[in-house]
Design an enzyme around this catalytic site. Sequence first.
Site, PDB file in Angstrom:
ATOM      1  N   ASN A 182       0.809  -1.231   0.000  1.00  0.00           N
ATOM      2  CA  ASN A 182       0.000   0.000   0.000  1.00  0.00           C
ATOM      3  C   ASN A 182       0.841   1.280   0.000  1.00  0.00           C
ATOM      4  OD1 ASN A 182       0.910   0.372   2.635  1.00  0.00           O
ATOM      5  ND2 ASN A 182      -1.076   0.075   3.603  1.00  0.00           N
ATOM      6  N   LYS A 183       2.170   1.138  -0.059  1.00  0.00           N
ATOM      7  CA  LYS A 183       3.022   2.326   0.021  1.00  0.00           C
ATOM      8  C   LYS A 183       3.181   3.001  -1.352  1.00  0.00           C
ATOM      9  CE  LYS A 183       3.772   2.067   4.435  1.00  0.00           C
ATOM     10  NZ  LYS A 183       2.853   0.979   4.814  1.00  0.00           N
TER      11      LYS A 183
END
Length: 376
Positions: A182-183
């Site tokens: 999710n980065k």
Amino acid sequence: MAAFLPFTRPEIDEATIAGVADVLRSGWITSGPQVKAFEAALSKLCAGRPVRCFNSGTATLELALRLAGIGKGDEVITTPLSWVATANVVLEVGARPVFVDVDARTRNIDLDAVEAAVTPATRAIIPVDLAGLPVDRDRLYSIAKKHSLRVVEDAAQAFGASWRGKPIGAFGDFVSFSFHANKNITSTEGGALVLPDESLVPACEQLRLQGVIRSGEDGMDVELLGGKFNLTDVAARIGLGQLPHLERFTQRRRTLARRYFKLWERSVGCELPVEDYEQSNWHMFQVVLPERPEPKGEPSSSRARFIAGMRDHGIGVGVHYPAMHLFKLYRKLGWREGQFPHAERIGRGIATLPLFPAMADSDVDRVCDAARKVLS
């Protein structure tokens, strides 16, 4: 109905997918040449500082504490408004996490509260750049210097962010990045630790892989208790494929954030984040929902109803994060409700809205329209 819009989604190009296939065909899929190339590319982005890659951002935090000599009897000051790994690693090395409240506006650790919490047992500070908005590095390092404290920057969400024109990671003490799915850039799972000193590289590498030291053709010894924290070449190749897109990703996130501010209906009563287009990498766009009385007989929270309502409109919403000092693990250590009112209030109402580079402008329009309907 339009396709479901998640709160985040990684963007991996075909060249990277092909590159991963090449790695798989090579027969060398664990730590090897791709990891070394990824570390070199990251070091270049961090002003030439030494960087070593790991299988998670959590591992980098733990090893930074170990390299800094933090252990039993020591205290580490940190924020309760973060992913629980931030404090779990302090417990993992035998030290005690000391929470302080956050600033109500930035949602980052309150540095005045940090200084007030310093005791003779304090050895380090772990600040968190929530949603990619940097903590004031000038004040942070002034406090650390004054009290002779180590700093382990939990910059898991801040890759691509900057402080006064300098990239996060290009200066300071230990800096920990995450490349979770999710980065802003991903290696599917993984992390990197920026070291303050080249002399720490051997110990860092030993701790990363069981404490093993090799010599000659067949020599092996172990002098430190290490773990199994190495990154694979498969993951590193994904990270290498992501790096050339970092600037584009960051600029697109900033453009989408501007659109949120432009279209968001202020009358629904949400608190918006700090409107920063210079230093923040806009890892997340988060609003704090208004606190409203619960409808009679309805057990779910107002945030739960908001999440469900947005899902009915085909939109995903995340929760990042509840105040961690209220988790059972930390209540057992003596933390309790009411100690950190800003973190607790934000933790009850914070909601992460969709924000990722592949989003269209119309997706932001859709989110804002749905939120207005649900909150009204």
